[in-house]
Design an enzyme around this catalytic site. Structure first.
Site, mmCIF file in Angstrom:
data_model
loop_
_atom_site.group_PDB
_atom_site.id
_atom_site.type_symbol
_atom_site.label_atom_id
_atom_site.label_comp_id
_atom_site.label_asym_id
_atom_site.label_seq_id
_atom_site.Cartn_x
_atom_site.Cartn_y
_atom_site.Cartn_z
ATOM 1 N N GLY A 1 -0.848 -11.531 0.592
ATOM 2 C CA GLY A 1 -1.261 -10.144 0.808
ATOM 3 C C GLY A 1 -1.328 -9.794 2.274
ATOM 4 N N ASN A 2 -1.919 -8.654 2.560
ATOM 5 C CA ASN A 2 -2.070 -8.220 3.955
ATOM 6 C C ASN A 2 -3.398 -7.483 4.112
ATOM 7 O OD1 ASN A 2 -1.604 -5.168 3.723
ATOM 8 N ND2 ASN A 2 0.163 -6.029 2.639
#
Ligand code: CTP
Ligand code: CA
Length: 231
Positions: free
Chosen positions: A33-34
């Protein structure tokens, strides 16, 4: 209040906004993810709605309340985001890609939790490229004259400064506008203030603004309105 002073200049327009950050499953409990929170995308959706637009917000893994008066579609992966954005974009005047989209995903998520091995050996995770949702929307417009807007969080590096990277990306993406956000040094992610430059598809500067995400949203929508008016 400021919201009542806003022009209803987007009345009758449909605006699609993507927000947040996509997650790509590694196994049932882990993802790639980020750090995107979705704040800028939500601000765009809220301000567009306040200016009279009919708004569809495609929200990837945000933990913000659904804005009133906005249709919200919650998604997790890039593939889900792509499908939801393209579905909504089919009859939209404007598409704004404010989401941080994962550039790659694990090749086929494992159906079971990957266990730690007692010998300490770690299996590599093989990655494959995701489709570029923005570039696709820009290259093959789903609606003639649709305004397509991208966002780019940039830092300077040895290959160029923030704006040099932004201008190259604007020309590469083919969108009508690219909103270049200077990040790092406490700017950009999970903070209220942004420092952005809006570029056109040739990489030329349209305008620049520093301020809250609501202020930035207003300026981006002013640029969008200008393009819609000229079409
Ligand atoms: N974007 C997208 N699909 C992707 C990657 C990015 O639609 N697979 C969109 C983002 O929503 C954003 C814009 O493209 O509006 C720019 O994203 P960014 O990550 O800055 O651009 P990239 O082309 O992925 O370049 P970089 O190597 O800097 O990550
Ligand atoms: Ca990227």
């Amino acid at each position: 209040p400021a919201v009542l002073d806003r022009p209803l200049d987007l009345l009758g327009r449909t605006v699609v906004v993507s927000a947040g950050g996509t997650r790509e499953p590694i196994d049932p409990v882990r993802f790639l993810g980020n750090r995107s929170t979705g704040l800028q995308g939500y601000a765009l959706a809220e301000v567009a709605c306040a200016r009279g637009a009919s708004v569809v917000l495609v929200a990837a893994n945000t933990s913000l309340p659904d804005p009133h008066g906005v249709e919200v579609v919650h998604v997790e992966t890039t593939e889900e985001l792509r499908a939801a954005v393209r579905r909504a974009a089919g009859d939209a005047d404007v598409v704004i890609m404010a989401a941080a989209v994962a550039d790659f995903r694990p090749v086929g998520a494992v159906g079971h939790k990957i266990k730690k091995r007692s010998d300490g050996v770690v299996a590599p995770i093989e990655l494959v490229a995701n489709p570029d949702v923005l570039a696709e929307l820009a290259a093959h417009r789903l609606v003639p004259g649709q305004v397509v807007v991208g966002f780019a969080a940039e830092t300077g590096d040895e290959d160029g400064d923030v704006l040099e990277h932004g201008r190259a990306k604007a020309r590469r993406k083919g969108a009508d506008l690219l909103v270049v956000n200077r990040v790092g040094e406490g700017r950009g992610f999970a903070v209220p203030d942004n420092d952005v430059t809006v570029l056109d598809g040739d990489g030329s500067t349209v305008t620049a603004v520093a301020g809250s995400k609501a202020v930035v949203a207003g300026v981006v929508l002013d640029c969008v309105h200008g393009l819609l008016a000229g079409r």
